[in-house]
Design an enzyme around this catalytic site. Structure first.
Site, short mmCIF file in Angstrom:
data_model
loop_
_atom_site.label_atom_id
_atom_site.label_comp_id
_atom_site.label_asym_id
_atom_site.label_seq_id
_atom_site.Cartn_x
_atom_site.Cartn_y
_atom_site.Cartn_z
CB ALA A 241 -0.93 0.00 1.21
CG ASN B 86 1.70 -8.77 6.83
OD1 ASN B 86 1.65 -8.69 8.05
ND2 ASN B 86 0.87 -9.50 6.13
CG ASP C 50 -5.01 -7.40 11.86
OD1 ASP C 50 -4.36 -8.44 11.63
OD2 ASP C 50 -5.14 -6.48 11.03
CG HIS D 57 -2.15 -7.13 8.52
ND1 HIS D 57 -3.29 -6.46 8.92
CD2 HIS D 57 -1.55 -6.34 7.60
CE1 HIS D 57 -3.36 -5.31 8.27
NE2 HIS D 57 -2.32 -5.21 7.46
CG ASP E 288 1.08 -1.04 9.32
OD1 ASP E 288 1.40 0.15 9.14
OD2 ASP E 288 1.10 -1.89 8.42
CG LEU F 62 -4.46 -6.82 4.05
CD1 LEU F 62 -3.72 -7.82 4.91
CD2 LEU F 62 -5.80 -6.45 4.68
CB ALA F 63 -4.35 0.04 2.70
N GLY F 64 -2.44 -0.98 5.70
CA GLY F 64 -2.39 -0.69 7.12
C GLY F 64 -3.52 -1.42 7.83
#
Length: 381
Positions: A140, A217, A246, A249, A272, A306-308
């Protein structure tokens, strides 16, 4: 000024006192005791009413919260993030940037430098994530601004606000030498957004690399012919591995595996988090790229990477305890003590005499009820 916290359960690495008291002098813990302590004359008394006291969380990798991003370069927005992170028990924070132009990074660091140290979290410095990453592993990050490692650029940014940590691709041109250059400046080098193979990691390791950012990641996976960065992080126990726990990820099984192989003392829980943390689902942005958040999962609008995350550290702590089955006094190493050691911050991460009185008070559901920085209550639910 003395402060007494009474009627708490005290959980610190290797310590679990079901009933305890904590005595603080100014910013420092001077005594812990099972049961009760008599409050000194004139002391401020905080009745924890059975809450669990843990060392204040340390988030070394956070981009934003409450609709703000550090890379906005807004002093007001940056102050809001630094203040609101207290609500998740964070007492030490590394504001984290993205792969952007030097002008945008400079503006972001100026906003961090302007933060009032008497408000919000402690900020020992910033974390530069990029811009020296592998274009093929950008995830991302904005590919438009990817460039080769440049120590002179880091020096210019460091003059604006102290740079404490930098994440980059070690296989980039001059990447291994860049590890040594950062260590010579007192900056912690870390690797991800990288396609490095194990021999390159080994060369960087021998130069002093001991950190892998958001482990698993955007890094070379484990393979039986070349163990890559994931295998390197598991093989070398003294390497600190950041985990975004979480359960999105990284799967629960991988979380369990990493803790079993490395132990909590070399795992660093991070969020993140991006600007959508603590916000409803909807459309946001990260590094100028559109992001959709659905069910708490943040993904690039184009491509779906995935973006953070929208994770908060107290939730990550709860997830680790549930997934691994570790007792709190072991899992808590990954929320603070391991991060402090990875950064060379030897005055925090434990609830013991001589350490900073940075404390989070949690209920049975891991909800943060109070956060103290240097013995001062800076958040109360």
């Amino acid at each position: 000024m003395k402060t007494l916290i009474k009627n708490c359960r005290l959980v610190s690495p290797g310590v679990d006192m079901p009933e305890a008291a904590i005595l603080i002098q100014d910013e420092t813990i001077i005594q812990i005791a099972p049961g009760d302590l008599r409050a000194p004359a004139g002391a401020r008394v905080i009745d924890a009413e059975g809450l669990t006291a843990v060392p204040g969380f340390i988030d070394v990798h956070c981009h934003g919260r409450n609709s703000f991003d550090f890379c906005d370069g807004s002093e007001a927005g940056t102050a809001e993030i630094v203040k609101n992170k207290l609500a998740e028990g964070v007492t030490t924070l590394l504001p984290t940037t993205l792969t952007l132009s030097e002008a945008e990074l400079t503006a972001a660091l100026r906003a961090v430098a302007a933060c009032d140290p008497g408000q919000g979290c402690r900020i020992p410095g910033v974390h530069l994530e990029g811009p020296y990453i592998n274009l093929k592993c950008a995830g991302a990050q904005n590919p438009e601004y990817v460039r080769v490692p440049d120590a002179a650029e880091v020096d210019r940014l460091n003059a604006v606000c102290p740079v404490k940590k930098i994440t980059f691709a070690i296989e980039a041109e001059g990447g291994v030498e860049f590890v040594g250059a950062m260590l010579n400046r007192g900056i912690v080098p870390s690797c991800t957004h990288s396609a490095a193979k194990y021999p390159t990691f080994k060369a960087a390791y021998e130069t002093g690399l001991r950190n892998l950012s958001h482990f698993c990641n955007q890094m070379t996976p484990l393979h039986h012919r070349d163990i890559g960065l994931v295998g390197a992080g598991l093989l070398h126990r003294d390497v600190f591995a950041e985990l975004i726990c979480d359960k999105l990820h990284i799967s629960p099984e991988m979380i369990r595996l990493v803790f079993q192989v490395k132990g909590a003392d070399h795992v660093v829980l991070i969020t993140d988090a991006m600007r959508a943390a603590a916000m409803p689902d909807g459309e946001y942005s990260l590094g100028g790229l559109p992001v959709m958040v659905s069910g708490g999962a943040a993904r690039l609008k184009e491509g779906g990477a995935l973006a953070g995350s929208t994770l908060q550290l107290a939730t990550a702590f709860r997830n680790v305890c549930e997934v691994t089955g570790l007792p709190m006094c072991e899992a808590v190493r990954a929320t603070s003590a391991s991060a402090a050691r990875s950064l060379g911050l030897n005055d925090r991460g434990y609830l013991l005499p001589g350490y900073l009185a940075d404390i989070a008070l949690l209920d049975a559901d891991f909800t943060v009820c109070k956060t103290l920085v240097g013995g001062e209550v800076r958040f109360s639910r």
